[in-house]
Every structure is written in C-alpha cells, then in structure tokens.
Design an enzyme around this catalytic site. Sequence first.
Site, PDB file in Angstrom:
ATOM      1  N   MET A   1      -8.579  -4.349  -1.616  1.00 28.89           N
ATOM      2  CA  MET A   1      -8.733  -4.721  -0.214  1.00 28.89           C
ATOM      3  C   MET A   1      -8.867  -3.471   0.634  1.00 28.89           C
ATOM      4  O   MET A   1      -8.085  -2.526   0.497  1.00 28.89           O
ATOM      5  CB  MET A   1      -7.523  -5.562   0.234  1.00 28.89           C
TER       6      MET A   1
ATOM      7  N   ASN B   1      -8.216  -2.536   3.671  1.00 30.55           N
ATOM      8  CA  ASN B   1      -7.411  -2.346   4.880  1.00 30.55           C
ATOM      9  C   ASN B   1      -7.570  -0.925   5.416  1.00 30.55           C
ATOM     10  O   ASN B   1      -7.524   0.043   4.666  1.00 30.55           O
ATOM     11  CB  ASN B   1      -5.926  -2.565   4.571  1.00 30.55           C
TER      12      ASN B   1
ATOM     13  N   GLU C   1     -14.458  -0.165  -1.733  1.00 31.93           N
ATOM     14  CA  GLU C   1     -13.451  -0.283  -0.671  1.00 31.93           C
ATOM     15  C   GLU C   1     -13.539   0.883   0.300  1.00 31.93           C
ATOM     16  O   GLU C   1     -13.335   0.706   1.503  1.00 31.93           O
ATOM     17  CB  GLU C   1     -12.056  -0.387  -1.280  1.00 31.93           C
TER      18      GLU C   1
ATOM     19  N   HIS D   1     -16.379   0.381   2.737  1.00 32.14           N
ATOM     20  CA  HIS D   1     -16.038  -0.607   3.762  1.00 32.14           C
ATOM     21  C   HIS D   1     -15.517   0.053   5.038  1.00 32.14           C
ATOM     22  O   HIS D   1     -15.524  -0.584   6.099  1.00 32.14           O
ATOM     23  CB  HIS D   1     -14.963  -1.570   3.234  1.00 32.14           C
TER      24      HIS D   1
END
Length: 878
Positions: A269, A271, A304, A307
């Site tokens: 993820m 984050n 990731e 992102h």
Amino acid sequence: MKDAQPRAIYLKDYQAPDYWIDTTDLTFDLFEDHALVTSVLGLRRNEDRGQDTPDLTLVGIDLELVSVFIDGSELTSDQYILGSESLTVPVTRLSFSLTVVTRIRPQENTSLEGLYKSNGMFCTQCEAEGFRKITYYLDRPDVMSKFTTKVIADRGRYPVLLSNGNDIARGEFEGGRHWVTWKDPFKKPSYLFALVGGDLEMVEDSFTTMNGREVALRIFTESHNIDKCDHAMLSLKKSMKWDEEVYGREYDLDIFMIVAVDHFNMGAMENKGLNIFNSSCVLASPDTATDASYQRIEAIVAHEYFHNWSGNRVTCRDWFQLSLKEGFTVFRDAEFSADMNSRGVKRIADAAIMKTAQFAEDAGPMAHPIRPQSFIEISNFYTLTVYEKGCEVVRMIQTIVGEHHFRKGSDLYFERFDGKAATCEDFVKAMEEASGVDLSQFRHWYNQAGTPVVTVTDSFDQASGRYLLTIAQSCPATPGQETKLPFHIPVAVALLDKDGKALPLNEAGETERVLHVTAAEDTWTFEGLTEKPLPSILRNFSAPVRVKYDYRREDLVFLMKYDSDSYNRWDAGQRLATAVIEDLVDGQLKDKETAIDSRLVDAFGVVLADEELDKAVKAEMLKLPSEASLAEQAEEIHPLQICESRSRVRKAIAEAHKDKLLELYQTLHLKGEYRPQAGDIAKRTLRNICLGYLVELEDDSLQQLAEDQYKNASNMTDLRAAMGAVINSSFQSRETIDSLLNDYLDRYKDDAVVMDSWFMLQSSSPSLGTLEHLRSLQEHESFDRTSPNKLRALLGGFTSGNMKQFHSGTGEGYEFLADWIITLDKQNPQIASRLMTPLTRWKKYQPAIRERMRKALERIKAVPDLSADIYEVVTKSL
C-alpha cells in the site's frame, strides 16, 4: 448484510462533498484491549455547493462513540444523530472545528481493514474504505486534508511508532508510555493514511535526489527478518532514480519508509511516505526467495514508490476512477521492470496474464470497464481489468501519441493536478493537449467492457504486387452492455517474406507499422511486393484484443522460427500448442485415439536447438499453455480432459527431445554466488524448465536429477523447482516426496513467507493435492486461518492452480470452497470474495460440473447476512 440487499453506487450520481476537511489532527492512544482515537477536523463549506450550512454526515463502521465537540463545545446525545454506520452533526458556521473521540478494538479486527494487529504489531490498511473503521470521517478520495498524527503507546511493547510525513516531535510519559508526532505537509485523502506501532528493527540508507536533497530510506521488519531487506532497499533506490530519469519525478519528503507485515490483504500500500507491505513482497534472501520473488519485490517496491506521484500527489476523484492511478502506475512499473530485466520476457509475461486471467474476467459475470459505471462493494473492483487492462489502455495511448508526446502529456497531467483529485478524463485530456491527437474514439476503452475481437483477412494480387490486409473488429456482449461502439485499436504489424525477413513498409525502410483500427472494418494496401507475405499481427501485444487470422500450423511453426518480435514468436507457439491440445481433448470426448501433431513436437525441438535465441525468451517459448489458459480459450471447459491432454503433450516433447533437454540442463548449471540478475535468472529458468520435462519420463536416472538438485541447491529458486518436479512427477515414490517435504518443513518452519510455498506446492500438485490432503494441511500447526497469504497458498493453490483435483469427484471441491467462503465472509470478506472467483466461471463448464458449481453458489447465496463483498459476486454470478 446490515440491509436486506446492499445497494449499488453509480458514477452518474457523483456529487462533490458539502464540506472540505482542510486539516486532520489525530491522536491514537494504543492499549492492549482497545485504542482511543481523537480526531480534530478543520472543516469548511464547499463554496461550489452553496452558502447554506446543511448538517454534516460522517461515515464510520464498528466504532464506539465516546464524545463529540464542535468548536470546543461538547454535544449532548440529543444534539447529534448516531446511525449504524454514520454520525450526523448540526452545522451553523461556514468553517468550524469538529472533535470526535472513538474507541476501537484493533485486536479483534480480522477484516484487516482500518487499524488492526499482525503478530503483535499495530498497522493499518485504509484503501479503499478502511479509514471509516478508525474514526468518523468523510472517507472519500476527493476529500484531501493535511494530516498531523500523534501516536501514544507502551515503549516496551511498541518502541517504534510511525505515521505519514516527517517525524516532528517525540517524548515520554510516566508509566513507560511514549509518543511520536508525525506531520505530512501534503494534502491527501484518508485512504492514504497509515500508522504502525511495534517492536521492529530497521535497515537504513539514503538517496540524493536530482536537486541534491538527501532523503532517508528506512525499511522496518521484525528482528528475525532484518537480513532480508537489502534487495528491497536496492529496488527502492533504483525506482527513485528511474522515476527521475524517465518521468522527471522527484521525491518530496525527508524520509521514505517501508514496513513488512505478515497479515495483509493486498501486496502493498502506497500510503504517503509510509508504505506498508505484505512481507512476501519485501523480504528476500537467496536461501528463502526465488528469482520470481526477487523480480516481484523489485516490481512492487517500484509500483508503490511510483504511486507517490501517480496516486498520491495526484489522486483519484472517486473510486470509479481507480484505474487512473492503478493502470497508469502498473504501466510505469512494467516499463521499469522491462528496463531492469528482459524487455521481451516482461512483455510476454504481461500478455500471458491478460490473455489467460483478464480475458476470462472480461468474459465472466463480473465483467466491467476499466472505469466501471456502478459497484456495490469497491473492494471487488481491485481487479485485473482495472490494473492490467488499465495498464494496456495507457500503453495504447503512448503508442498512439508517441513516446515524446506521452512524456509531455504526463508532465502536463502532474503539473495541472498536483495536490488535486482527478479523473480518467483529465488524464486523457492532458494527453490530447500535449500531442494534438484526438482521442475521442479511444475513450470507449474507459466505458466499454469486454475483450475486442480483431478478425484479419488478406489477399495478394501477383500481377500488381498489391497486398491487402482487412481488419474487422467486434466485441462480445457483457453484463449491462449488449452492443459496443468501435474502439480505436492500434495493431502493430510486419510482413515476413519466405525467408522470414520483415519487408520494408515505407520509403524509410521501416519494417513495422501501427495500423489504427477505428472502423468496424477497414483495409490497408501494401504495394510493390513480389510474393504473398505472412503477416505478423499485434506485435509486442500492441492492444488487449483477441486476434483471429487463419494461420495454418505451418505458418505458426514459421513464426516460431523466424519472427523477430519476441511476443509474436511466443504467441505462435502458444497458438500451435493450444490447437494440438484441443485436438486431443476433442478426441477424448469422442472416445477416439488422436495422435499428437508432430509439427508441435518438432517445433519445440527447433526452439531447443536455437543457439542464438535469447535464453529468457527460449524459456518462455518452451512453456506449454497453462491449464487456465486452455480453459479460457475453450468454448466449453472439460477440465479433466484438458489436464490429461496437456500432460500427454509434455511427455511427448520430453520423449522426443530427451537428449537435448538433458544437455541443456547440464550445461546451464551455474556455479558461484547467487545473483538475481537477468542473465543468471534466464539460465536458471531455462534449466529448471528442462528438469520439469525430464521428470515426465520413467527413467530412474532422470528422477534422481530432481532429488539431487533439491539436496545440492544453493538457492531457493533451484530448491523449489526441484521440489515441484519431485512432487509433480508420476514416477516418484511417496516416500521420497514425504522425505523432501519434511526436510523443507524442518528448514523453514519458522519462516512464514517460505512456508506459504510449502502449502502452495502441495495444494497445487495434481498428484498430491487431493481434497483429503488439503483437509490435513488446514489442520497443520503452521497453517494460520487468519493469514491471507496462507489462505491464498492453500485454497488458491487448490482452486485456481490444481484443475485436476478441484474438478475431480462429484463436486466435493466446490463444497469445500463454499464452506471456506461462508466461514471467511464473517472473518475477512475481501479475501473470501477473491477466493470465490473460480466458482464465478461456472457457466462455461461441461453440464455436470456446471450444475455442481451452481449448487455451491446457491448455498453461499442462501446464507443470511452476507457481506456486500460476497453478495455482489454471488448475485452477479448466478
């Protein structure tokens, strides 16, 4: 279900929120039986929605409300409305502060959404809608806020406390508790929030950005895994450098962190500044990770990290736009992986996933466009369509506008929407403006589901030297879309002469041309030819479509031998093998003996003997189509016949080319230190493919090869390949198999990631992975029913990777899966929904199997209070 039937949400109903949250200040007080969460929100009226002050409704799930304050004044219970999944408060001002205190119980959170515990560590997963399990909030991606997070916990149990952004303050309380405050200077939606608290060790490095900023890089994991982080760190540094060089994107915080977590529903993820990873996607050492694991880790770390711009700095306005961030980022990580490894093999691997799994998704009950028009549960739309097909749509844009204009378009997109929530349309418009290319018709890829079929016919006039290539397109009906408008499909072609050389197609001497298929049917003319060429169609898999062209089997052998395009050379072999195996399946169904077409066996011999062929590509070309691929292409699936026919072909190839396979196996042995580098990976892959063929033969010396390789392996790639060869051989004794499995267990029983493969090797084995054996494995002390990785290894290996056993018997495999789905739906609906996929394909199977699978679905549907995840899948499937 909390309602009788969960309701669908529609893209057409999107409205901007009534209020924005400018600042979010969070305090987490973490205890062993609960956590106290205090959120202080700085809200203001969305002026575009008006100047009145409607009530504010926040969403929340499984929360215990403690108190509510507006501008410092506590509200009594009669001043707000507390629903089962909402909190509504009165508003009297255009801007105000709202404080909400909630109590949650992470220790009891088995859904692994929101804040939960994994191996004694606090961690979060908030995408897509997990933040609402932490506190009442406007939990939607278009509400972007600046977060400040204070985490308080016992220092002895949780010495490491992490959140998004930069560490700005820390301190101690009496009684052994301590706190750390993190501040993220960039606005983000709540789905990008992250928190970790645990007893972790750290590997640290740094990266100097293109503008000279020093960024601290830290990877956190449990102490016994600290020696497995070096590859992930190297991958991170490569990713940061590549994104600067290829996209001009520089990292923007002082620190970038990764945390490895054993219990995680997804791979990883993104984050902001604090990526949380499934342990299997970050931990690697030669003794515990295969070549494939090393490459997967490199790709996921890159994904990731990328992102940070394509997802974080520019996020999606609503969840219907999910492919905006995921499709674009998958494209970026695919290009990165191609640059780091073999570009040809990467393209083959990506195409194989599309043609096997995504095409099946397009043809199934859950088919949807990359930008769906509705959903019941957004977690069900983290699909191959959104990710992999979304990537192919972005790739087609690059093909249409050209690499130079694509980079200009991405720069314009990032500049225009930095700090904002964007849509797929915003991305396409940026590409149009940067290139001057009209993408109006191309937009159908975002709105229409299904896999287009490109039908190609040709003719040649000897007298004029004119060759005509006609391409027609169509797209099958999908749920809710009976008819489709023509797509804009870029079809890359080359024309091969009788010697296999690509003919020049223009005055510049270019041998490849992209044909832009926009009409239902169109024809292209090629002049000046002296003989009819053989077309090489859809080179480099230039579009996610099915190609129908009347290739003779001799043509496919020719393409396998001469085509310069790695993808098409591989695809020709797959087409030929599929046709041969389908002949055998048809023969079984008609109860007649069918000979194996010798042209396939001979073609594999040509590939084996080709010394100039890149070893990585050769390894791909020697793989027969998977059982899943054969099933996807079948009009009606006969699973046991597919398994038997494919096995028969493998054995025939092994028998015909035993000597060459053995020679290659012996000459490809690598000595020295293990290196997960492209050249070495290609040699190991090819060598282990040879081993897989050799153990098809009833020859004690060849069977011994696999056992000896297991005992002498210096790396996990060779060890696991040998184990798989032993387990899947028809000629190995159960005593040998059990001996190796027990040895594997003794070596790796304390390594959760490696033990996943121990379960997977057995559950996916056609000979070993019986239902009886699976039931014994699910009671094994190393099996954790709360671990998504273990569930995927045991259940996924059986239902998706073991066609022979899953479909054997009288439907026991389907009932076994249904039992697990019903249990898991109460525990972790996301995982339950994903594991249910094999049952959703029931309509494509032969009648007896079809009926048994349908009954399993009906039994699941009859269970009261199904989650929205399962309800959506089962109702659409039936």
